[in-house]
Design an enzyme around this catalytic site. Structure first.
Site, short mmCIF file in Angstrom:
data_model
loop_
_atom_site.label_atom_id
_atom_site.label_comp_id
_atom_site.label_asym_id
_atom_site.label_seq_id
_atom_site.Cartn_x
_atom_site.Cartn_y
_atom_site.Cartn_z
CE LYS A 187 2.77 -5.91 10.78
NZ LYS A 187 1.55 -4.89 11.28
CG ASP A 228 -1.19 -3.86 10.25
OD1 ASP A 228 -1.00 -2.34 9.92
OD2 ASP A 228 -0.84 -4.55 10.96
CG ASP A 270 0.37 -10.11 -5.15
OD1 ASP A 270 -0.49 -10.08 -6.00
OD2 ASP A 270 0.74 -11.42 -4.92
#
Length: 484
Positions: A249, A349, A373
């Site tokens: 990110k 994302d 995760d």
């Protein structure tokens, strides 16, 4: 209370020259697990032993040594994670565990995280593949065949956080206010005055105007990044995978997740130069292959559509990049780059969307702890859920590895011989492969394929499969063994 472990006859696995040395009768520590753990372990260990016996005709055999953690350990020794358990995994290098309860009321936040950090198991390895016949919410689950290398010791999971309203949180906030006032200003309710203003604006009369801000720290290091990405690239080259994707990110967290991406690319180019090509390099080399006479400036315009709007300095930087890549011609030119391992990156994302819509674009993923995760469980949902998702925590340098169930303890099903043992069974398959016992590992895959194809499955699959025969945990293990 000291824990006396019963050590069975056998030998220790060792490591020499960076390679595991596995005797024919290795001692492997195991944690049975909480809740459904005993049912699952009883079934799984039968599968492991049957596969080893069939593959090697009695010449190899595992000596299982029980070690303790979780509720069983607490009930017997008043200790959630005894030192003896950690030392056993440290001493014997390779082991396996079932699902564990996280203690309530302070102390160890997570037994799983504690084991990973105490043994520096920096890779959480999560392969995700579909077994034919397994119920799936997607139309083509067979397109999902990925391996996730999730960084295991840094990021948010380092556990550096302070509860709102505590003296520790107040100290961190005071430090920021004094030393980094600009950054402190970004903490929306970092002062009592800001909190009071909001309460007044929102009409929260009688609200608490004291500072209530929880604070966490997200460490991401060059060393931690490099050892993870190196492991992912080495795996991809060894298994002849086509690509490694750095998921991050970095568009928002530029100096942590963005640095992860940059350090990952740098390691790939510095340490695996002749074996890899980055995505941008592939564009530049592809343009040169398509049009041999193309100039560096023309090439730059093709790889960066906004080139004409750039400053002269920005243009010069892109042209310099193109010229540097073209110097790879002896090893990468004339289409040779197409046979190299592709190193690319993807924002976290959009990755969560594309693993659904374009799963074939991803083969090996290297990512930070929290991203990994989310991705692991999202991918598991596409191929049957975490009930059959295997996992491992590995330090490829020291050789230490703990293979584990990725699901929870499901206490309401405890002692009912009901749940799917697939997660531990497949984690054991990973363990055998890690040990170099590939013949036994292959038999477990064959057995799982056969049992599922025959629709003789546990309740979680049976309720979603037409014409399935529902069996219990132990009976499913028997079916797996019968199909070896």
């Amino acid at each position: 209370m000291a824990v006396k472990l019963q050590v069975p006859p056998g030998e220790k696995i060792s490591i020499s020259g960076g390679k595991l040395v596995v005797p024919n009768n290795p001692i492997l520590p195991f944690i049975e697990g909480d809740g459904t753990g005993p049912d699952i372990w009883k079934a799984s260990v039968r599968v492991f032993d049957a596969a080893v016996a069939k593959a090697y005709g009695g010449k190899k055999k595992i000596s299982w040594m029980e070690v303790y953690a979780g509720e069983k350990s607490f009930n017997q020794f008043n200790n959630w994670l005894p030192d003896e358990t950690v030392e056993a995994f440290r001493d014997y290098l390779v082991g396996i565990k079932g699902p564990l309860t996280t203690p309530v009321g302070g102390g160890i936040r997570s037994l799983n995280v504690a084991l990973r950090q105490l043994l520096d198991l920096y890779v959480c390895l999560r392969p995700v593949r579909w077994f034919k016949g397994v119920p799936s919410p997607v139309k083509q689950p067979g397109n999902v065949d990925m391996v996730i290398f999730r960084e295991n010791c840094e990021d948010i999971y380092a556990g550096i956080e302070f509860a709102a309203g505590t003296p520790e949180a107040a100290k961190v906030l005071a430090f920021f206010e004094k030393e980094f006032p600009k950054e402190f200003g970004k903490i929306r309710f970092g002062t009592a005055a800001k909190t009071a203003d909001w309460n007044k604006f929102a009409g929260l009369t009688g609200g608490n105007d004291t500072v209530q801000v929880g604070v966490g720290i997200k460490p991401v290091s060059a060393a931690g990044t490099e050892r993870l990405v190196r492991s992912a690239i080495e795996y991809a080259l060894r298994e002849k995978r086509k690509s490694v994707t750095l998921v991050h990110k970095g568009n928002i967290m530029k100096f942590t997740e963005g640095a992860f991406k940059d350090w990952g690319y740098a390691l790939a180019k510095n340490q695996f130069r002749d074996q890899v090509v980055t995505e941008r390099e592939s564009w530049i080399l592809g343009n040169k292959d398509a049009k041999p006479g193309i100039s560096a400036e023309e090439n730059a315009k093709l790889i960066d559509p906004g080139y004409d709007m750039m400053t002269p300095e920005q243009k010069a930087k892109i042209v310099k990049e193109v010229e540097a890549v073209l110097k790879l011609a002896p090893t990468h030119g004339d289409g040779k780059w197409k046979s190299k391992l592709l190193i690319k990156d993807s924002i976290a994302d959009i990755t969560l969307q594309q693993v659904l819509t374009r799963p074939k674009d991803f083969e090996v993923i290297a990512t930070l702890n929290l991203n990994g995760d989310y991705l692991s469980d999202a991918l598991a949902a596409q191929v049957g859920g975490i009930g059959i998702a295997p996992g491992a925590n590995i330090n490829y340098v020291s050789g230490h590895a703990i293979f584990e169930a990725t699901h929870g303890t499901a206490p309401k099903y405890a002692n009912l011989d009901k749940v799917n043992p697939g997660s531990v069974v497949l984690s054991g398959e990973m363990m055998l492969r890690y040990m170099g016992w590939t013949e036994a590992a292959d038999l477990i895959i064959k057995g799982m394929d056969g049992a599922i194809a025959a629709k003789t499955v546990t309740y979680d699959f049976a309720r979603l499969m037409e014409g399935a025969k529902e069996v219990g945990c132990g009976a499913f293990a028997t079916e797996v063994i019968n199909h070896m």
